[in-house]
Design a protein around this motif. Sequence first.
Motif, PDB file in Angstrom:
ATOM      1  N   PRO A 111      16.014   2.376  49.247  1.00 22.64           N
ATOM      2  CA  PRO A 111      16.143   1.628  50.512  1.00 22.64           C
ATOM      3  C   PRO A 111      14.862   0.944  50.965  1.00 22.64           C
ATOM      4  O   PRO A 111      14.905  -0.179  51.491  1.00 22.64           O
ATOM      5  CB  PRO A 111      16.584   2.719  51.505  1.00 22.64           C
ATOM      6  CG  PRO A 111      17.307   3.716  50.669  1.00 22.64           C
ATOM      7  CD  PRO A 111      16.568   3.738  49.358  1.00 22.64           C
ATOM      8  N   ILE A 112      13.700   1.590  50.762  1.00 21.52           N
ATOM      9  CA  ILE A 112      12.443   0.971  51.188  1.00 21.52           C
ATOM     10  C   ILE A 112      12.117  -0.237  50.316  1.00 21.52           C
ATOM     11  O   ILE A 112      11.734  -1.309  50.817  1.00 21.52           O
ATOM     12  CB  ILE A 112      11.298   2.007  51.144  1.00 21.52           C
ATOM     13  CG1 ILE A 112      11.554   3.100  52.191  1.00 21.52           C
ATOM     14  CG2 ILE A 112       9.955   1.329  51.402  1.00 21.52           C
ATOM     15  CD1 ILE A 112      10.542   4.224  52.161  1.00 21.52           C
ATOM     16  N   GLY A 113      12.282  -0.090  48.998  1.00 20.78           N
ATOM     17  CA  GLY A 113      12.028  -1.215  48.104  1.00 20.78           C
ATOM     18  C   GLY A 113      12.958  -2.380  48.369  1.00 20.78           C
ATOM     19  O   GLY A 113      12.551  -3.542  48.345  1.00 20.78           O
ATOM     20  N   ARG A 114      14.227  -2.054  48.647  1.00 18.40           N
ATOM     21  CA  ARG A 114      15.196  -3.115  48.952  1.00 18.40           C
ATOM     22  C   ARG A 114      14.809  -3.840  50.225  1.00 18.40           C
ATOM     23  O   ARG A 114      14.864  -5.067  50.305  1.00 18.40           O
ATOM     24  CB  ARG A 114      16.579  -2.488  49.089  1.00 18.40           C
ATOM     25  CG  ARG A 114      17.656  -3.464  49.516  1.00 18.40           C
ATOM     26  CD  ARG A 114      18.995  -2.773  49.606  1.00 18.40           C
ATOM     27  NE  ARG A 114      19.894  -3.517  50.481  1.00 18.40           N
ATOM     28  CZ  ARG A 114      20.669  -2.973  51.396  1.00 18.40           C
ATOM     29  NH1 ARG A 114      20.649  -1.679  51.594  1.00 18.40           N
ATOM     30  NH2 ARG A 114      21.446  -3.706  52.141  1.00 18.40           N
ATOM     31  N   ARG A 115      14.398  -3.075  51.249  1.00 19.90           N
ATOM     32  CA  ARG A 115      13.982  -3.702  52.515  1.00 19.90           C
ATOM     33  C   ARG A 115      12.790  -4.623  52.298  1.00 19.90           C
ATOM     34  O   ARG A 115      12.736  -5.740  52.846  1.00 19.90           O
ATOM     35  CB  ARG A 115      13.619  -2.619  53.527  1.00 19.90           C
ATOM     36  CG  ARG A 115      13.207  -3.150  54.900  1.00 19.90           C
ATOM     37  CD  ARG A 115      12.415  -2.120  55.658  1.00 19.90           C
ATOM     38  NE  ARG A 115      11.161  -1.801  54.969  1.00 19.90           N
ATOM     39  CZ  ARG A 115      10.373  -0.788  55.283  1.00 19.90           C
ATOM     40  NH1 ARG A 115      10.710   0.038  56.250  1.00 19.90           N
ATOM     41  NH2 ARG A 115       9.252  -0.576  54.608  1.00 19.90           N
ATOM     42  N   ASP A 116      11.820  -4.181  51.487  1.00 19.43           N
ATOM     43  CA  ASP A 116      10.638  -5.006  51.228  1.00 19.43           C
ATOM     44  C   ASP A 116      11.019  -6.334  50.585  1.00 19.43           C
ATOM     45  O   ASP A 116      10.514  -7.405  50.970  1.00 19.43           O
ATOM     46  CB  ASP A 116       9.656  -4.252  50.324  1.00 19.43           C
ATOM     47  CG  ASP A 116       9.008  -3.067  51.021  1.00 19.43           C
ATOM     48  OD1 ASP A 116       9.063  -3.009  52.266  1.00 19.43           O
ATOM     49  OD2 ASP A 116       8.446  -2.208  50.312  1.00 19.43           O
ATOM     50  N   VAL A 117      11.892  -6.274  49.575  1.00 17.47           N
ATOM     51  CA  VAL A 117      12.297  -7.496  48.873  1.00 17.47           C
ATOM     52  C   VAL A 117      13.078  -8.415  49.806  1.00 17.47           C
ATOM     53  O   VAL A 117      12.873  -9.638  49.807  1.00 17.47           O
ATOM     54  CB  VAL A 117      13.115  -7.144  47.611  1.00 17.47           C
ATOM     55  CG1 VAL A 117      13.742  -8.403  47.006  1.00 17.47           C
ATOM     56  CG2 VAL A 117      12.234  -6.447  46.581  1.00 17.47           C
TER      57      VAL A 117
END
Length: 308
Positions: free
Chosen positions: A167-173
């Motif tokens: 979820p954090i990586g997806r939010r960053d992208v």
Amino acid sequence: MTTYAVETQGLTKRYKTALAVDNIDLAVPAGCCCGFLGKNGAGKTTTIKMLVGLKRPTAGTISIMGQQQKFGVQNQLPFGYLPDVPNFYGYMNGTEFLDLSARLCGIPTAQRKDRVRYLLKQVGLDRTRTRISGYSRGMKQRLGIAQAMINNPPVIFMDEPVSALDPIGRRDVVEIIQSLKGTTVVFSTHILADVENLCDYVLIIDNGKILAADYMANLKERHSKNTAKIRFYQPQDAKTFTDCANTELFTVEQQPNPMELILHSQAANMQELSHAVTAILQSHNLPMENFGAHTPHLEDIFYETIGK
């Protein structure tokens, strides 16, 4: 007059007896964020690889920012590309890899250092000193986006940029994509919520054919079709309303929330539907929390378009 960033005519890809992409015509408006949707095997990746010159089309033409693209012909390409699984030289760090990418794009020496520094900061890797082999999947995805932006292209293609991310990586992208104002971004994904939140233009492909290509607002208006949502205070009231519904005027679609119903009207307009709903509520003394026109979610539009 609309300017198109990506145009195709009759774009087709055949593998022996399998037709992966079937005679598609695209016209993606410049400056938009375009979500490219479809099931696994629908033709998304094959289409994107033809657009960026990694697969030879069986037939058809491709134009990006008005420049005709021909397979195998090297031009000053007006686009960037992030593959679904980007690969890197693991022994390099982010600065070294972007510097190599800038050299390959012909960026002059005097501009390379500032460009690399700017992009690393934009994707949140400016303080990372480790080798790429030690990057997480999300860090590699962000570096891949920086690579796609290295020559400041007017168009960027991304194939599943948030797949397999936490979820954090997806939010960053997603935040990086949001920051690309003025750049035409075409990205494929299975996450419909991201497309609904990010995109103003949508493509839906199934079995190699484009089934929908339009602005998000137009798709939602076209699929609303005199649809309303009603919410009750108690599940039993919703059940009573459903049992009493006049199916000649509207049909009832159950929702995961037992107190909510979607009404699909056969009436000529919303006013006629409102009168019918009010009559049922009054005759059975049913209190309701709210009632109003329902705008379909992209998920509803997607399933309706592909016939599921």
